[in-house]
Scaffold this motif. Sequence first.
Motif, short mmCIF file in Angstrom:
data_model
loop_
_atom_site.label_atom_id
_atom_site.label_comp_id
_atom_site.label_asym_id
_atom_site.label_seq_id
_atom_site.Cartn_x
_atom_site.Cartn_y
_atom_site.Cartn_z
N LYS A 144 14.14 4.30 14.76
CA LYS A 144 15.57 4.23 15.09
C LYS A 144 15.80 4.52 16.58
N SER A 145 15.03 5.40 17.14
CA SER A 145 15.11 5.67 18.57
C SER A 145 14.74 4.40 19.35
N HIS A 146 13.69 3.73 18.92
CA HIS A 146 13.21 2.52 19.58
C HIS A 146 14.26 1.41 19.58
N VAL A 147 14.99 1.28 18.48
CA VAL A 147 15.99 0.21 18.39
C VAL A 147 17.34 0.61 18.97
N GLY A 148 17.43 1.85 19.47
CA GLY A 148 18.64 2.28 20.16
C GLY A 148 19.71 2.91 19.30
N ASP A 149 19.40 3.23 18.05
CA ASP A 149 20.36 3.90 17.17
C ASP A 149 20.20 5.41 17.39
N LEU A 188 0.83 -1.21 0.00
CA LEU A 188 0.00 0.00 0.00
C LEU A 188 0.87 1.27 0.00
N GLU A 189 2.03 1.18 0.63
CA GLU A 189 2.89 2.36 0.77
C GLU A 189 3.79 2.61 -0.44
N VAL A 190 4.42 1.56 -0.93
CA VAL A 190 5.37 1.72 -2.03
C VAL A 190 4.62 2.21 -3.26
N GLY A 191 5.09 3.29 -3.80
CA GLY A 191 4.45 3.87 -4.98
C GLY A 191 3.36 4.88 -4.66
N ALA A 192 3.03 5.03 -3.39
CA ALA A 192 2.04 6.05 -3.00
C ALA A 192 2.65 7.43 -3.19
N LEU A 193 1.79 8.42 -3.32
CA LEU A 193 2.27 9.78 -3.55
C LEU A 193 3.14 10.28 -2.41
N ASP A 194 2.67 10.21 -1.19
CA ASP A 194 3.45 10.61 -0.02
C ASP A 194 3.37 9.52 1.04
N PRO A 195 4.12 8.44 0.84
CA PRO A 195 4.04 7.34 1.80
C PRO A 195 4.62 7.73 3.15
N THR A 196 3.99 7.23 4.19
CA THR A 196 4.49 7.50 5.55
C THR A 196 5.06 6.25 6.18
N PHE A 197 4.67 5.08 5.69
CA PHE A 197 5.09 3.80 6.24
C PHE A 197 4.71 3.69 7.72
N LEU A 198 3.59 4.32 8.08
CA LEU A 198 3.15 4.34 9.47
C LEU A 198 2.91 2.94 10.02
N LYS A 199 2.10 2.15 9.34
CA LYS A 199 1.77 0.81 9.86
C LYS A 199 3.01 -0.09 9.93
N PRO A 200 3.86 -0.14 8.89
CA PRO A 200 5.08 -0.94 9.05
C PRO A 200 5.97 -0.43 10.19
N CYS A 201 6.02 0.87 10.38
CA CYS A 201 6.81 1.42 11.49
C CYS A 201 6.19 1.03 12.84
N MET A 202 4.87 1.04 12.90
CA MET A 202 4.20 0.61 14.13
C MET A 202 4.49 -0.87 14.41
N MET A 203 4.55 -1.66 13.36
CA MET A 203 4.90 -3.06 13.53
C MET A 203 6.34 -3.20 14.04
N ALA A 204 7.23 -2.35 13.54
CA ALA A 204 8.62 -2.37 14.02
C ALA A 204 8.68 -2.02 15.51
N LEU A 205 7.91 -1.02 15.91
CA LEU A 205 7.88 -0.60 17.31
C LEU A 205 7.31 -1.70 18.21
N ALA A 206 6.44 -2.54 17.66
CA ALA A 206 5.84 -3.64 18.43
C ALA A 206 6.68 -4.92 18.31
N ASN A 207 7.86 -4.81 17.72
CA ASN A 207 8.77 -5.96 17.55
C ASN A 207 8.10 -7.11 16.79
N GLN A 208 7.35 -6.76 15.75
CA GLN A 208 6.63 -7.75 14.95
C GLN A 208 7.31 -8.03 13.61
N LEU A 209 8.48 -7.43 13.39
CA LEU A 209 9.18 -7.62 12.12
C LEU A 209 10.48 -8.38 12.33
N ASN A 210 10.84 -9.21 11.35
CA ASN A 210 12.12 -9.88 11.41
C ASN A 210 13.19 -8.97 10.80
#
Length: 114
Positions: free
Chosen positions: A80-85, A28-50
């Motif tokens: 990046k703040s969440h992962v300690g970078d 849904l995000e890739v190719g969108a006019l102004d993607p925010t990647f909000l949901k994938p970022c929320m998944m990263a914050l919830a440690n749901q991504l490999n």
Amino acid sequence: MQNENFYQAEEFLKLGLYPQAFEAFMSLEVGALDPTFLKPCMMALANQLNQGQLATLYDELEREVRRKNAQATYNFGVVKSHVGDIPKATSLLQAAMDLGVPEARGALSRLLMR
């Protein structure tokens, strides 16, 4: 972005089907006019991504940072703040603040106060 594909992605997320949810949200995000990647970022914050999914997300966010996409830059800084970078998060949040994202100032202040 509220469409059938979004609802399907949300359903995957609710069912704990994180790989499918990630792929659906990214499509849904890739190719969108102004993607925010909000949901994938929320998944990263919830440690749901490999690690592979995080790498894909980071590549897309880096592309948006180069395009000066303010909201994507802010979201990347939060992740990046969440992962300690801290150095990268600081840079991204400062850039988001410079691009006019109001919540970036607070996020940067909280980061620096830790």
